[in-house]
Scaffold this motif. Structure first.
Motif, PDB file in Angstrom:
ATOM      1  N   TYR A  35       0.820  -1.214   0.000  1.00 22.23           N
ATOM      2  CA  TYR A  35       0.000   0.000   0.000  1.00 22.23           C
ATOM      3  C   TYR A  35       0.859   1.272   0.000  1.00 22.23           C
ATOM      4  N   PRO A  87      -9.510   5.406  -6.734  1.00 18.66           N
ATOM      5  CA  PRO A  87      -9.570   3.966  -6.931  1.00 18.66           C
ATOM      6  C   PRO A  87      -8.282   3.312  -6.438  1.00 18.66           C
ATOM      7  N   THR A  88      -8.388   2.401  -5.492  1.00 17.30           N
ATOM      8  CA  THR A  88      -7.214   1.635  -5.056  1.00 17.30           C
ATOM      9  C   THR A  88      -7.636   0.177  -4.949  1.00 17.30           C
ATOM     10  N   ALA A  89      -6.823  -0.685  -5.489  1.00 19.22           N
ATOM     11  CA  ALA A  89      -7.200  -2.104  -5.542  1.00 19.22           C
ATOM     12  C   ALA A  89      -6.995  -2.779  -4.191  1.00 19.22           C
ATOM     13  N   THR A 139      -8.581   4.619 -15.645  1.00 24.22           N
ATOM     14  CA  THR A 139      -7.155   4.663 -15.297  1.00 24.22           C
ATOM     15  C   THR A 139      -6.291   4.733 -16.561  1.00 24.22           C
ATOM     16  N   ASP A 212      -5.179  13.657  -7.780  1.00 23.44           N
ATOM     17  CA  ASP A 212      -4.854  12.900  -6.575  1.00 23.44           C
ATOM     18  C   ASP A 212      -3.343  12.818  -6.419  1.00 23.44           C
ATOM     19  N   GLY A 214      -0.888  12.342  -2.775  1.00 25.29           N
ATOM     20  CA  GLY A 214      -0.264  13.086  -1.677  1.00 25.29           C
ATOM     21  C   GLY A 214      -1.212  13.968  -0.879  1.00 25.29           C
ATOM     22  N   ARG A 216      -3.200  14.907   2.029  1.00 25.66           N
ATOM     23  CA  ARG A 216      -3.323  14.406   3.395  1.00 25.66           C
ATOM     24  C   ARG A 216      -3.936  15.442   4.327  1.00 25.66           C
ATOM     25  N   GLY A 235      -6.191   8.332  -1.732  1.00 25.88           N
ATOM     26  CA  GLY A 235      -5.996   6.893  -1.946  1.00 25.88           C
ATOM     27  C   GLY A 235      -5.538   6.166  -0.708  1.00 25.88           C
ATOM     28  N   ARG A 236      -4.256   6.286  -0.405  1.00 23.91           N
ATOM     29  CA  ARG A 236      -3.681   5.493   0.694  1.00 23.91           C
ATOM     30  C   ARG A 236      -4.339   5.742   2.050  1.00 23.91           C
TER      31      ARG A 236
HETATM   32  C1  LIG Z   1      -2.408  -0.023  -3.209  1.00 13.50           C
HETATM   33  C2  LIG Z   1      -2.842   0.860  -4.336  1.00 13.50           C
HETATM   34  C3  LIG Z   1      -3.678   0.359  -5.311  1.00 13.50           C
HETATM   35  C4  LIG Z   1      -4.097   1.177  -6.363  1.00 13.50           C
HETATM   36  N1  LIG Z   1      -4.954   0.684  -7.295  1.00 13.50           N
HETATM   37  C5  LIG Z   1      -5.404   1.476  -8.288  1.00 13.50           C
HETATM   38  C6  LIG Z   1      -6.342   0.980  -9.245  1.00 13.50           C
HETATM   39  O1  LIG Z   1      -6.752  -0.173  -9.200  1.00 13.50           O
HETATM   40  N2  LIG Z   1      -6.771   1.820 -10.206  1.00 13.50           N
HETATM   41  C7  LIG Z   1      -6.333   3.117 -10.266  1.00 13.50           C
HETATM   42  O2  LIG Z   1      -6.754   3.850 -11.153  1.00 13.50           O
HETATM   43  N3  LIG Z   1      -5.454   3.615  -9.378  1.00 13.50           N
HETATM   44  C8  LIG Z   1      -4.993   2.830  -8.399  1.00 13.50           C
HETATM   45  N4  LIG Z   1      -4.099   3.339  -7.478  1.00 13.50           N
HETATM   46  C9  LIG Z   1      -3.660   4.744  -7.565  1.00 13.50           C
HETATM   47  C10 LIG Z   1      -4.549   5.647  -6.680  1.00 13.50           C
HETATM   48  O3  LIG Z   1      -5.809   5.851  -7.283  1.00 13.50           O
HETATM   49  C11 LIG Z   1      -3.913   7.033  -6.451  1.00 13.50           C
HETATM   50  O4  LIG Z   1      -3.640   7.607  -7.698  1.00 13.50           O
HETATM   51  C12 LIG Z   1      -2.633   6.950  -5.630  1.00 13.50           C
HETATM   52  O5  LIG Z   1      -2.814   6.100  -4.528  1.00 13.50           O
HETATM   53  C13 LIG Z   1      -2.172   8.324  -5.185  1.00 13.50           C
HETATM   54  O6  LIG Z   1      -2.989   8.884  -4.212  1.00 13.50           O
HETATM   55  P1  LIG Z   1      -2.602   8.896  -2.633  1.00 13.50           P
HETATM   56  O7  LIG Z   1      -1.310   9.628  -2.483  1.00 13.50           O
HETATM   57  O8  LIG Z   1      -3.745   9.626  -1.968  1.00 13.50           O
HETATM   58  O9  LIG Z   1      -2.471   7.467  -2.231  1.00 13.50           O
HETATM   59  C14 LIG Z   1      -3.659   2.531  -6.437  1.00 13.50           C
HETATM   60  C15 LIG Z   1      -2.812   3.005  -5.439  1.00 13.50           C
HETATM   61  C16 LIG Z   1      -2.402   2.208  -4.400  1.00 13.50           C
HETATM   62  C17 LIG Z   1      -1.496   2.768  -3.325  1.00 13.50           C
END
Ligand SMILES: Cc1cc2nc3c(=O)[nH]c(=O)nc-3n(C[C@H](O)[C@H](O)[C@H](O)COP(=O)(O)O)c2cc1C
Length: 457
Positions: A35, A87-89, A139, A212, A214, A216, A235-236
């Protein structure tokens, strides 16, 4: 872990970053790293946070901010705040309820990748439509998967309880195995790497901009909105808050971010999202522009007399920088401004870069320090000018190597425009011989320029 649950855990959390700390303690290392980590040296991951600190506010007071409306419209739908979930998987690795808990905490948007098999894409979109989703996130930033070294070191594999449901029940053409630990390789193989801007050109700038990476703090959200974003995604922090406290954790994370944005809006005199404008923030670009329009000594003198900051000038220049009329930038913004200077001078004009040792302190200060026996840190002062703008950066011994490598890359990219300095000097010398009375002045200039190592391109 039990100790961390419930009210006890909530008391430990005052902002989104706290959730990351707690999740790190709770999750297995392999999952936390999956993550949290970025690709290779993770510079972009760090820069995504650092960049916010270089955007400053212009607070407004004496505005009635007793009532603040944070709602906004996204693609024609009203939402309560301009903050959405990225979106985060694989949420199930964080919590047994996975995406369902996240979805309950907030109405989430689905994500979709452009797969080679367009029949598959069509079925996924139809499925989302039938489930009542009003929007999908497309994406486009991962045509290749980044080299995630933490995952390689941890030998990352999907935990037993997580399987790939996305493709279940779909007509997948010739594709085969979709579950188990082959997920990353499987998805990477399916993604259409030839997907390009041609496909989205039709939108022609008429679409809203979402951002998106960073985010926080509420202040981060405010800065993005002021610079033109319609909304932001997180995301995170969602994954980490889910890991720590399930659905309640995600709800709390969203609430904290909302509260922080509300305070920021109040301190900036904004009672609605529409009132957040470009004039509420100052970027490094603004500072450079304002410095090249007016002379820095005048601005600096004003600032010292009144203690007020002149418009667009939100950082204190060291005395030496004021004397030399230059803008002191952080190394990275210096390199981007230098790149722009080179680009502007490709056809016509010159850019001068000099480097010299400098403590960035005036003589009087140095004397005082010497008298007190204080050590002086020697730094490298790099200056650049195209005759219109003067910029500079000051590097510690530690920063120097990294800077040199980036500087070399910038130089190489603009090598075609480099000219040898001697040619002009020879011409000057020939001219000086022709006009003997001007010779001493020119010689003096030539000798003074030897003090610093310089290059002209
Ligand atoms: C564990 C994880 C899984 C992710 N899965 C996807 C995904 O399935 N599809 C997508 O478009 N972005 C995915 N992302 C990217 C996030 O949408 C986002 O761009 C990225 O986490 C940055 O944002 P944050 O700093 O708030 O985490 C994923 C990011 C993380 C960390």
């Amino acid at each position: 872990n039990k100790e961390m649950e419930g009210a006890g855990c909530m008391a430990l959390v005052t902002n989104l970053c706290d959730y990351e700390e707690l999740a790190k303690q709770k999750l297995p290392k392999m999952i936390y790293d999956f993550y949290a980590a970025g690709a290779e040296d993770q510079w972009t991951l760090k820069e995504n946070r650092d960049a916010f600190s270089r955007i400053l506010f212009r607070p407004r007071v004496l505005v009635d901010v007793s009532c603040i409306d944070m709602s906004t419209s996204i693609l024609g739908y009203k939402i309560s705040m301009p903050i959405m979930i990225a979106p985060t998987a694989l949420h199930k690795m964080a919590h047994p309820e996975g995406e369902l808990a996240t979805a309950r905490a907030a109405a989430t948007a689905e994500t979709i990748m452009i797969y080679k098999d367009r029949n598959l894409v069509q079925q996924l979109v139809q499925r989302a439509e039938m489930a009542g989703h009003k929007a999908i996130v497309l994406t486009v930033d991962a045509p290749w998967l980044g080299r995630r070294e933490a995952d390689a070191k941890n030998r990352f594999t999907l935990p037993q309880n997580v399987v790939l449901k996305t493709f279940e029940g779909l007509d997948q053409g010739k594709t085969d195995k979709t579950n188990g630990s082959g997920l990353a390789a499987y998805v990477a193989n399916q993604v259409d790497r030839s997907f390009s801007w041609k496909v989205v050109r039709e939108a022609n700038g008429r679409v809203p901009v979402f951002i998106d990476s960073g985010f926080r703090r509420g202040t981060d959200v405010f800065k993005a909105l002021a610079l033109g974003a319609s909304g932001v995604f997180i995301g995170r922090p969602v994954l980490f808050s889910l890991a720590v406290d399930g659905e309640a954790g995600v709800r709390n994370a969203l609430r904290m971010l909302r509260d922080e944005l509300e305070v920021t809006m109040a301190l900036n005199g904004c009672t609605s999202v529409k009132e957040i404008t470009r004039s509420h923030v100052v970027t490094e670009g603004d500072r450079i522009r304002s410095c090249s329009r007016s002379t820095i000594p005048t601005l600096a003198a004003k600032a010292t007399k009144t203690r007020a900051r002149p418009e667009g000038e939100n950082f204190a220049l060291p005395a030496i920088a004021r004397r030399l009329k230059m803008v002191v930038l952080q190394p990275d913004p210096f390199l981007s401004e230098l790149t722009s200077m080179y680009e502007r001078s490709t056809e016509k004009g010159s850019v001068w870069v000099t480097m010299k040792r400098s403590s960035m302190k005036c003589q009087a200060r140095l004397k005082k320090m010497a008298a007190k026996g204080e050590a002086v840190e020697l730094r490298c002062l790099v200056r650049a000018t195209d005759g219109k703008k003067n910029i500079s950066t000051s590097l510690s011994a530690k920063e120097y190597l990294k800077f040199q490598a980036s500087y070399a890359t910038v130089l190489k990219a603009h090598m075609h425009a480099l000219k040898k300095r001697e040619r002009k000097d020879k011409k000057k010398a020939a001219e000086a011989e022709k006009i003997p009375e001007k010779a001493p002045k020119k010689q003096k200039k030539a000798s003074s320029s030897k003090k610093s190592a310089g290059s002209k391109s």
